[in-house]
Motif scaffolding. Sequence first.
Motif, PDB file in Angstrom:
ATOM      1  N   ASP A   1      43.864  27.042  42.055  1.00 25.44           N
ATOM      2  CA  ASP A   1      44.956  28.073  42.060  1.00 25.44           C
ATOM      3  C   ASP A   1      45.756  27.683  43.455  1.00 25.44           C
TER       4      ASP A   1
ATOM      5  N   GLU B   1      40.790  32.346  36.023  1.00 25.77           N
ATOM      6  CA  GLU B   1      39.710  33.132  35.075  1.00 25.77           C
ATOM      7  C   GLU B   1      38.340  33.185  35.606  1.00 25.77           C
TER       8      GLU B   1
ATOM      9  N   LYS C   1      40.344  40.364  33.032  1.00 29.12           N
ATOM     10  CA  LYS C   1      41.159  39.336  32.230  1.00 29.12           C
ATOM     11  C   LYS C   1      41.935  38.576  33.243  1.00 29.12           C
ATOM     12  N   PRO C   2      42.320  37.364  33.203  1.00 25.12           N
ATOM     13  CA  PRO C   2      43.347  36.812  34.102  1.00 25.12           C
ATOM     14  C   PRO C   2      44.629  37.419  34.451  1.00 25.12           C
ATOM     15  N   ASN C   3      44.928  37.980  33.560  1.00 23.84           N
ATOM     16  CA  ASN C   3      46.610  38.611  33.723  1.00 23.84           C
ATOM     17  C   ASN C   3      46.136  40.002  34.591  1.00 23.84           C
ATOM     18  N   GLN C   4      45.040  40.652  34.241  1.00 22.77           N
ATOM     19  CA  GLN C   4      44.918  41.802  34.807  1.00 22.77           C
ATOM     20  C   GLN C   4      44.566  41.633  36.532  1.00 22.77           C
ATOM     21  N   TYR C   5      43.913  40.489  36.659  1.00 25.54           N
ATOM     22  CA  TYR C   5      43.526  40.181  37.955  1.00 25.54           C
ATOM     23  C   TYR C   5      44.816  39.683  38.843  1.00 25.54           C
ATOM     24  N   ARG C   6      45.511  38.955  38.304  1.00 30.90           N
ATOM     25  CA  ARG C   6      46.810  38.674  38.871  1.00 30.90           C
ATOM     26  C   ARG C   6      47.696  39.783  39.144  1.00 30.90           C
ATOM     27  N   LYS C   7      47.448  40.808  38.535  1.00 37.43           N
ATOM     28  CA  LYS C   7      48.518  42.052  38.733  1.00 37.43           C
ATOM     29  C   LYS C   7      48.083  42.900  39.905  1.00 37.43           C
TER      30      LYS C   7
END
Length: 140
Positions: A75, A120, A129-135
């Motif tokens: 990443d 992930e 979930k990846p989108n939750q973590y990124r936020k």
Amino acid sequence: PSEAALQFRDTYSMHMWHGTRVPAEWIAEPAKIDVTEALTRRNLEERRAAAEIIGWQRVKDEMAKQGKCRGIDADSSKYIGTLYDVDLPDSPGEKFLEVLCGTGRTFTLPVDPASKTALEANARTYRLKPNQYRKLEFRT
């Protein structure tokens, strides 16, 4: 420390690593530990101790030389990390995430072998979930 955890008058001694008995030479001369031999020990706690004494970087480098450790995904954020596929002697296809902690230390964590990306894998360690973590805005 390079001394025995327990030393008796009759010269019998025991060497320990965080509660696990290990060979004296692992404590006295950790640079001489053979990575392959350490990772094939029958006792899993001895394997863990050896890997901790050796250090993940040396284990990773040695496994990579043997073609048994491959970077899968890195990443752009070191806090999310780099995902590796590692073929351990009796457990091929394991996944590990090398990640920078908020304290500035680097850790290597075993992660779900189904993980395809570092994001992930890291998100799954928090059950997100990846989108939750990124936020996420804050790290703890």
